[in-house]
Scaffold this motif. Structure first.
Motif, PDB file in Angstrom:
ATOM      1  N   ILE A  32     -12.921  -1.070  -0.244  1.00  0.00           N
ATOM      2  CA  ILE A  32     -13.272  -2.355   0.373  1.00  0.00           C
ATOM      3  C   ILE A  32     -12.067  -2.872   1.151  1.00  0.00           C
ATOM      4  CG2 ILE A  32     -12.584  -3.783  -1.620  1.00  0.00           C
ATOM      5  CD1 ILE A  32     -15.172  -5.473  -1.000  1.00  0.00           C
ATOM      6  N   SER A  33     -12.324  -3.507   2.277  1.00  0.00           N
ATOM      7  CA  SER A  33     -11.240  -4.097   3.060  1.00  0.00           C
ATOM      8  C   SER A  33     -10.875  -5.447   2.462  1.00  0.00           C
ATOM      9  CB  SER A  33     -11.698  -4.296   4.512  1.00  0.00           C
ATOM     10  OG  SER A  33     -12.731  -5.251   4.559  1.00  0.00           O
ATOM     11  N   SER A  34      -9.665  -5.935   2.780  1.00  0.00           N
ATOM     12  CA  SER A  34      -9.273  -7.236   2.233  1.00  0.00           C
ATOM     13  C   SER A  34     -10.175  -8.333   2.800  1.00  0.00           C
ATOM     14  CB  SER A  34      -7.792  -7.532   2.491  1.00  0.00           C
ATOM     15  OG  SER A  34      -7.433  -7.240   3.817  1.00  0.00           O
ATOM     16  N   SER A  35     -10.663  -8.154   4.038  1.00  0.00           N
ATOM     17  CA  SER A  35     -11.524  -9.221   4.569  1.00  0.00           C
ATOM     18  C   SER A  35     -12.883  -9.231   3.879  1.00  0.00           C
ATOM     19  CB  SER A  35     -11.682  -9.094   6.089  1.00  0.00           C
ATOM     20  OG  SER A  35     -12.241  -7.848   6.426  1.00  0.00           O
ATOM     21  N   ALA A  36     -13.426  -8.043   3.553  1.00  0.00           N
ATOM     22  CA  ALA A  36     -14.716  -8.007   2.852  1.00  0.00           C
ATOM     23  C   ALA A  36     -14.575  -8.539   1.428  1.00  0.00           C
ATOM     24  CB  ALA A  36     -15.267  -6.580   2.829  1.00  0.00           C
ATOM     25  N   LEU A  37     -13.482  -8.155   0.769  1.00  0.00           N
ATOM     26  CA  LEU A  37     -13.242  -8.665  -0.585  1.00  0.00           C
ATOM     27  C   LEU A  37     -13.086 -10.181  -0.534  1.00  0.00           C
ATOM     28  CD1 LEU A  37     -12.712  -8.179  -3.601  1.00  0.00           C
ATOM     29  CD2 LEU A  37     -10.308  -7.745  -3.052  1.00  0.00           C
ATOM     30  N   GLY A  38     -12.335 -10.653   0.473  1.00  0.00           N
ATOM     31  CA  GLY A  38     -12.142 -12.081   0.631  1.00  0.00           C
ATOM     32  C   GLY A  38     -13.457 -12.812   0.840  1.00  0.00           C
ATOM     33  N   GLN A  61      -3.058   0.308   5.033  1.00  0.00           N
ATOM     34  CA  GLN A  61      -3.442  -0.142   6.367  1.00  0.00           C
ATOM     35  C   GLN A  61      -4.581   0.736   6.906  1.00  0.00           C
ATOM     36  OE1 GLN A  61      -0.839  -2.412   8.064  1.00  0.00           O
ATOM     37  NE2 GLN A  61      -2.664  -2.998   9.195  1.00  0.00           N
ATOM     38  N   GLY A  62      -5.657   0.102   7.328  1.00  0.00           N
ATOM     39  CA  GLY A  62      -6.745   0.855   7.948  1.00  0.00           C
ATOM     40  C   GLY A  62      -7.727   1.453   6.957  1.00  0.00           C
ATOM     41  N   TYR A  63      -7.363   1.445   5.673  1.00  0.00           N
ATOM     42  CA  TYR A  63      -8.275   1.991   4.657  1.00  0.00           C
ATOM     43  C   TYR A  63      -8.827   0.868   3.787  1.00  0.00           C
ATOM     44  CZ  TYR A  63      -9.962   4.479   0.524  1.00  0.00           C
ATOM     45  OH  TYR A  63     -10.742   4.938  -0.512  1.00  0.00           O
ATOM     46  N   GLY A  64      -7.969  -0.073   3.474  1.00  0.00           N
ATOM     47  CA  GLY A  64      -8.355  -1.128   2.544  1.00  0.00           C
ATOM     48  C   GLY A  64      -7.947  -0.757   1.136  1.00  0.00           C
ATOM     49  N   TYR A  65      -8.732  -1.211   0.175  1.00  0.00           N
ATOM     50  CA  TYR A  65      -8.401  -0.955  -1.229  1.00  0.00           C
ATOM     51  C   TYR A  65      -9.369   0.052  -1.827  1.00  0.00           C
ATOM     52  CZ  TYR A  65      -5.835  -5.326  -0.638  1.00  0.00           C
ATOM     53  OH  TYR A  65      -4.994  -6.300  -0.191  1.00  0.00           O
ATOM     54  N   ASN A  66      -8.820   0.937  -2.662  1.00  0.00           N
ATOM     55  CA  ASN A  66      -9.674   1.757  -3.509  1.00  0.00           C
ATOM     56  C   ASN A  66     -10.088   0.858  -4.682  1.00  0.00           C
ATOM     57  OD1 ASN A  66     -10.140   3.338  -6.025  1.00  0.00           O
ATOM     58  ND2 ASN A  66      -9.950   5.070  -4.614  1.00  0.00           N
ATOM     59  N   VAL A  67     -11.393   0.632  -4.802  1.00  0.00           N
ATOM     60  CA  VAL A  67     -11.896  -0.376  -5.740  1.00  0.00           C
ATOM     61  C   VAL A  67     -11.510  -0.043  -7.180  1.00  0.00           C
ATOM     62  CG1 VAL A  67     -14.021  -1.338  -6.751  1.00  0.00           C
ATOM     63  CG2 VAL A  67     -13.786  -1.168  -4.272  1.00  0.00           C
ATOM     64  N   GLU A  68     -11.745   1.200  -7.593  1.00  0.00           N
ATOM     65  CA  GLU A  68     -11.478   1.555  -8.984  1.00  0.00           C
ATOM     66  C   GLU A  68      -9.982   1.482  -9.303  1.00  0.00           C
ATOM     67  OE1 GLU A  68     -13.001   5.369 -10.128  1.00  0.00           O
ATOM     68  OE2 GLU A  68     -12.673   4.973 -12.270  1.00  0.00           O
TER      69      GLU A  68
END
Lengths: 208, 208
Positions: A32-38, A61-68
């Motif tokens: 998930i990207s930081s903007s989508a999580l936000g 950068q460009g990937y976002g966060y690995n959720v798990e």
């Protein structure tokens, strides 16, 4: 990995991050990207990046966060994998509601025992949790180092029970009694659950 | 008197202001400076002045705040004098704890009734609050316009019960079920009580 002093606002948001990431993980979201999580949390992307930067480098950068992975890292930061234990003081209505319905283990806690004085309750087992007499608290704590005491006793014995828990070596009190506990001189942390604050915030919002 | 949009952080602090001012008033304090009030709350004087400026002009340069007057003004802002009513849905352990031990009237609410399905409970009166069968909810709400529904039902019926309350015209839900309620399309406000968030914040603080 943890840096300096983290503001209480950030600490308050961490459990919400964990909750949202856990839901995302359970629903099968991998990244998930930081903007989508936000967006899902009502925060801006930069707020999220800033909050997490208190604890180290997360995401790419460009990937976002690995959720798990981020969920795991936040659970570590929250101390959810530290083997914390809890005991409930007062197995009345509220204590019983927590013992029977609150999933301590989902917050990384093992609820090991509860204490009360009522003859009909002491000696029973409630949802797998043994209920002991409060007179045995000191002996129990000496043999079973305990992280947190959950205070659901009547108000008139709240201060005294808190003092016994502190003397018994707990590190935190989860305080439902609505009594302000004065623990000056100890390192014990108090987390107050103020039902009234929550209802008053709702009162404000429906009065607007 | 109220200005534009107030941030949720300010809304969250308002009940704490009320609580502190109430304690000051009960202890006989007549006036207090913004710096002294801030100190007792862990805020700065300018933070307090800024928060209160969202709602109008309070206090006087060089005098500070009149405790009783400010307490009254904040209670008005919080909607504590609006004649709000509440009903509890689910008179199990948690519902019963709220009915018997939580002082709704101190938050400006009249707890008028509770609803359950258990034959041993329906038809009884608990701390002055009548317990009705959930089947009679629609009829009750039609005759007794209700501000807030307090959701302490089992999780599996949480969404359905919330929908019935919304259809019955409540303005807010005080949600203890840990289910995220999806009330899109309604103006009903949901205030969630997340016990786990509170315990996780404590977990963090004792793990530092």
């Amino acid at each position: 990995m943890r840096k300096q002093k983290v503001s209480s606002a950030v600490i308050r948001r961490l459990p919400r991050y964990y909750r949202h990431l856990n839901e995302l993980h359970l629903s099968g979201t991998v990244r998930i990207s930081s903007s989508a999580l936000g967006k899902s949390m009502g925060l801006t992307a930069s707020q999220i990046r800033q909050d997490l930067s208190c604890f180290g480098e997360f995401g790419q950068q460009g990937y976002g966060y690995n959720v798990e992975k981020l969920r795991g890292e936040i659970s570590d930061i929250l101390g959810m994998n530290s083997g914390h234990t809890a005991v409930v003081l007062g197995a009345g209505n509220l204590g019983r509601a927590l013992i029977e319905n609150f999933h301590f283990e989902l917050s990384g806690f093992h609820l090991a025992a509860a204490f009360d004085v009522a003859p009909g309750i002491v000696g029973t087992v409630m949802s797998g949790v043994p209920i002991y007499h409060i007179d045995t608290l000191e002996g129990y704590l000496a043999g079973h180092p305990t992280s947190v005491g959950v205070l659901t006793v009547p108000r008139r014995v709240a201060a005294e029970t808190a003092a016994r828990l502190v003397a018994g070596g707990v590190r935190g009190l989860w305080n439902f009694t609505n009594i302000e506990l004065d623990l000056r001189g100890s390192d014990v942390v108090v987390e107050n659950v103020h039902f009234a604050d929550s209802l008053l915030a709702l009162s404000y919002m429906i009065s607007e």
